[in-house]
Design a protein around this motif. Structure first.
Motif, PDB file in Angstrom:
ATOM      1  N   GLY A   1       0.776  -1.226   0.000  1.00  0.00           N
ATOM      2  CA  GLY A   1       0.000   0.000   0.000  1.00  0.00           C
ATOM      3  C   GLY A   1       0.805   1.273   0.000  1.00  0.00           C
ATOM      4  O   GLY A   1       0.243   2.375   0.104  1.00  0.00           O
ATOM      5  N   LYS A   2       2.123   1.148  -0.103  1.00  0.00           N
ATOM      6  CA  LYS A   2       2.976   2.326  -0.088  1.00  0.00           C
ATOM      7  C   LYS A   2       3.799   2.409  -1.365  1.00  0.00           C
ATOM      8  O   LYS A   2       3.972   1.433  -2.077  1.00  0.00           O
ATOM      9  N   GLU A   3       4.342   3.588  -1.623  1.00  0.00           N
ATOM     10  CA  GLU A   3       5.197   3.768  -2.775  1.00  0.00           C
ATOM     11  C   GLU A   3       6.594   3.202  -2.491  1.00  0.00           C
ATOM     12  O   GLU A   3       7.009   3.090  -1.347  1.00  0.00           O
ATOM     13  N   ARG A   4       7.279   2.890  -3.569  1.00  0.00           N
ATOM     14  CA  ARG A   4       8.645   2.422  -3.433  1.00  0.00           C
ATOM     15  C   ARG A   4       9.499   3.549  -2.863  1.00  0.00           C
ATOM     16  O   ARG A   4       9.384   4.697  -3.284  1.00  0.00           O
ATOM     17  N   GLU A   5      10.376   3.201  -1.924  1.00  0.00           N
ATOM     18  CA  GLU A   5      11.207   4.220  -1.299  1.00  0.00           C
ATOM     19  C   GLU A   5      12.671   3.802  -1.284  1.00  0.00           C
ATOM     20  O   GLU A   5      13.003   2.618  -1.270  1.00  0.00           O
ATOM     21  N   PHE A   6      13.527   4.800  -1.267  1.00  0.00           N
ATOM     22  CA  PHE A   6      14.968   4.600  -1.228  1.00  0.00           C
ATOM     23  C   PHE A   6      15.379   4.063   0.142  1.00  0.00           C
ATOM     24  O   PHE A   6      14.852   4.487   1.177  1.00  0.00           O
ATOM     25  N   VAL A   7      16.349   3.145   0.144  1.00  0.00           N
ATOM     26  CA  VAL A   7      16.877   2.601   1.381  1.00  0.00           C
ATOM     27  C   VAL A   7      18.364   2.958   1.544  1.00  0.00           C
ATOM     28  O   VAL A   7      18.764   3.548   2.536  1.00  0.00           O
TER      29      VAL A   7
END
Length: 123
Positions: free
Chosen positions: A41-47
């Motif tokens: 349910g969330k957008e892809r994010e940088f790690v």
């Protein structure tokens, strides 16, 4: 460049996991490597990201001090050591490469994506 991630799985909160990602294909060019993640349910994010030489690294604030990114160019492999895991770290983790020598943190800078590997952290 093809990217194949491995090492995901189930861990308890406070535990550790290590992800690996092997690059194949046109690996003679220089490229930065990175990890992104996407929770349901969330957008892809940088790690995290690491430069071609490994000299420079960059981390998302949410993983700072808990995750460590490293690479072995002889093996064309990037690693993500995850410690002090939290339930909010649960996501599909994607390995990514960019044809640049410097670190990257934006999705639009990525040239190649690997298939994701699931990480689930139980409380």
């Amino acid at each position: 460049v093809q990217l194949q991630a491995s090492g995901g799985g189930l861990a308890q909160a406070g535990g550790s996991l290590r992800l690996s990602c092997a690059a194949s294909g046109r690996t003679t060019s220089t490229y930065a490597l990175a990890w992104f993640r996407q929770a349901p349910g969330k957008e892809r994010e940088f790690v995290a990201s690491i430069s071609w030489t490994g000299t420079n690294t960059q981390y998302a604030e949410s993983v700072w001090g808990r995750f460590i990114i490293s690479r072995d160019n002889a093996k064309n492999t990037v690693y993500l050591r995850m410690s002090s895991l939290k339930p909010e770290d649960t996501a599909v983790y994607y390995c990514a490469a960019s044809e640049t020598e410097t670190v990257v943190h934006n999705s639009y800078d990525i040239d190649y994506w690997g298939k994701g590997t699931q990480v689930t952290v139980s409380s």
